[in-house]
Design an enzyme around this catalytic site. Structure first.
Site, PDB file in Angstrom:
ATOM      1  N   LYS A   1     -17.137 -18.918 -13.653  1.00 22.35           N
ATOM      2  CA  LYS A   1     -16.773 -18.982 -15.077  1.00 22.35           C
ATOM      3  C   LYS A   1     -16.573 -17.605 -15.700  1.00 22.35           C
ATOM      4  CE  LYS A   1     -17.998 -23.580 -16.407  1.00 22.35           C
ATOM      5  NZ  LYS A   1     -18.825 -24.143 -15.308  1.00 22.35           N
TER       6      LYS A   1
ATOM      7  N   GLU B   1     -17.264 -23.803 -26.598  1.00 26.93           N
ATOM      8  CA  GLU B   1     -18.097 -24.997 -26.458  1.00 26.93           C
ATOM      9  C   GLU B   1     -18.828 -24.852 -25.129  1.00 26.93           C
ATOM     10  OE1 GLU B   1     -15.047 -24.849 -25.277  1.00 26.93           O
ATOM     11  OE2 GLU B   1     -15.465 -25.628 -23.270  1.00 26.93           O
TER      12      GLU B   1
ATOM     13  N   SER C   1     -18.734 -22.758  -5.974  1.00 26.04           N
ATOM     14  CA  SER C   1     -18.405 -22.333  -7.344  1.00 26.04           C
ATOM     15  C   SER C   1     -19.559 -21.636  -8.061  1.00 26.04           C
ATOM     16  CB  SER C   1     -17.933 -23.541  -8.158  1.00 26.04           C
ATOM     17  OG  SER C   1     -18.877 -24.588  -8.103  1.00 26.04           O
TER      18      SER C   1
HETATM   19  C1  LIG Z   1     -18.786 -25.425 -14.881  1.00 29.61           C
HETATM   20  C2  LIG Z   1     -18.941 -25.463 -13.402  1.00 29.61           C
HETATM   21  C3  LIG Z   1     -18.125 -26.280 -12.584  1.00 29.61           C
HETATM   22  C4  LIG Z   1     -17.107 -27.235 -13.142  1.00 29.61           C
HETATM   23  O1  LIG Z   1     -16.069 -26.654 -13.845  1.00 29.61           O
HETATM   24  P1  LIG Z   1     -14.596 -26.525 -13.246  1.00 29.61           P
HETATM   25  O2  LIG Z   1     -13.789 -26.097 -14.402  1.00 29.61           O
HETATM   26  O3  LIG Z   1     -14.201 -27.892 -12.727  1.00 29.61           O
HETATM   27  O4  LIG Z   1     -14.640 -25.537 -12.158  1.00 29.61           O
HETATM   28  C5  LIG Z   1     -18.281 -26.211 -11.207  1.00 29.61           C
HETATM   29  N1  LIG Z   1     -19.217 -25.413 -10.651  1.00 29.61           N
HETATM   30  C6  LIG Z   1     -20.022 -24.632 -11.395  1.00 29.61           C
HETATM   31  C7  LIG Z   1     -21.029 -23.775 -10.707  1.00 29.61           C
HETATM   32  C8  LIG Z   1     -19.923 -24.627 -12.791  1.00 29.61           C
HETATM   33  O5  LIG Z   1     -20.737 -23.840 -13.515  1.00 29.61           O
END
Ligand SMILES: *Cc1c(COP(=O)(O)O)cnc(C)c1O
Length: 390
Positions: free
Chosen positions: A90, A112, A378
């Site tokens: 992010k 948000e 992620s």
């Molecule tokens: C917010 C988040 C997601 C989901 O958001 P996407 O926009 O679909 O990537 C996935 N993994 C983590 C670690 C997150 O913080």
């Protein structure tokens, strides 16, 4: 050219567009007119990449997971977004958008947040750039995610608890849009995923595409070819997935597998499997698939992972799924937990619960021994330790 990218009018196939209140029209129109010029400006690119390198810690490693590869009899690489500053992908988006906001002359940032990850990333870059920051968060989430609220406060952001609706992400988003309507001239709205009105989905995808640009280079070094056979990522709104697949969208020999959250089961009534269960409608300014009742009320989604329980899906992903470019699997809470513990024991990496849904794909799909697979981790699991302990 690229069929899977956004059209001039802001559509991916039938999905996308900008369905916004009149009062925001000039703001969104202005953003649409300047975003490509700013993102492609060499000075912007220089500053963006310098921060990605020295502040975020990019490039994130592409790690060959030897023991997992042995277990599933294929070649598995993990793209380590969990190692970024603030613990997920992010921050890439937050840095890109704050640099854009500065260049548009904005002085006040709003965002948000659901679980708080996007709120923390936005508060972080606002501290870095000395910008005023207001984060809208459902009251239920404020109570569930105390640590992230403390972090945002410590970083100097004002966290506003939202008490309408179910007091979760959807309500926080509505409140952020309301704020933007009241302060259209000085305020920039940082959206945290590939959702919202055009140009946000395309803008966020372009910013996150640094992930697949790095994968290309890293695979070329490690495997002698710059593409994998499969890309795997989880989808909430779809930004880490968009970043992971962006450079390969047109290269159809690279197969795309996306994992959405089945919660307690796709048909349990408690899930966030938006692509599987959703029907066409409008949410947060975009036409896409969303979970709604027959009379168009948005259904409250559920997943063990707070980052995946969004009732809509980015329009890019609605189109990729509909056209068959991506294969979407629904991974439930139990399967994600099992996959998280497995990665931890096999590779010594504790993943975020969201990323664990992507890892759950290995129990559902059979790969061939020479298949090269790149999976996006992620985020890191620190924020989910209480759930893992329970
Ligand atoms: C917010 C988040 C997601 C989901 O958001 P996407 O926009 O679909 O990537 C996935 N993994 C983590 C670690 C997150 O913080």
């Amino acid at each position: 050219m690229n069929d899977f990218n956004v059209s001039e009018a802001g559509y991916y196939g039938e999905f996308g567009g900008a369905y916004i209140p009149e009062i925001l029209y000039s703001n969104v129109e202005n953003l649409k007119n300047v975003y490509l010029k700013i993102l492609n400006d060499p000075e912007f690119q220089r500053e963006f990449h310098a921060l990605l390198r020295d502040y975020v810690g990019r490039p994130s490693p592409l790690y060959w997971a030897k023991r997992m590869s042995e277990k599933y009899a294929c070649r598995i690489y993990l793209k380590r977004e969990d190692l970024n500053h603030t613990g997920s992908h992010k921050i890439n988006n937050a840095i890109g958008q704050i640099l854009l906001a500065q260049r548009m002359g904005k002085t006040r940032i709003i965002a948000e947040t659901g679980a708080g990850q996007h709120g923390v990333a936005t508060a972080t870059v606002c501290a870095l750039m000395n910008m005023e920051c207001v984060v809208y968060m459902g009251k239920t989430d404020v109570e569930r995610q105390k640590l992230n609220v403390r972090k945002m406060n410590m970083l100097g952001a004002k966290v506003v608890p939202v008490t309408s609706g179910n007091m979760t992400l959807k309500d926080a988003t509505n409140e952020a849009i309301r704020d933007w309507c009241c302060n259209p001239s000085n305020t920039y709205y940082v959206i945290g995923s590939t959702v919202g009105p055009h140009p946000y989905p395309d803008m966020v995808a372009r910013i996150q595409s640094v992930i697949s640009k790095e994968i290309k280079q890293q695979l070329a070094e490690k495997e002698g070819r710059d593409y994998p056979d499969y890309l795997i990522a989880c989808v909430g709104g779809g930004s880490n997935a968009a970043g992971t697949i962006y450079e390969y969208l047109n290269d159809t020999k690279v197969k795309i597998i996306l994992a959405e959250a089945a919660g307690k089961g796709v048909d349990s009534g408690e899930s966030a499997a938006t692509i599987r269960l959703g029907t066409v409608g409008i949410i947060h300014g975009a036409k896409t698939l969303l979970m709604q009742t027959e009379d168009g009320q948005i259904q409250e989604p559920y997943s063990i992972s707070a980052g995946l329980d969004y009732p809509g899906i980015g329009p890019m992903h609605a189109n990729l799924a509909k056209t068959g470019r991506s294969e979407v699997l629904a991974i439930d809470d139990r399967e994600a937990l099992k996959a998280a513990f497995e990665l931890t024991r096999l590779e010594g990496i504790i993943p975020a619960l969201e990323s664990a849904h992507a890892l759950g794909v290995f129990d559902k799909k059979q790969f061939k021994p020479d298949d090269i697979i790149v999976l996006c981790i992620s985020g890191r699991g620190d924020k989910d330790m209480e759930t893992y302990i329970r």
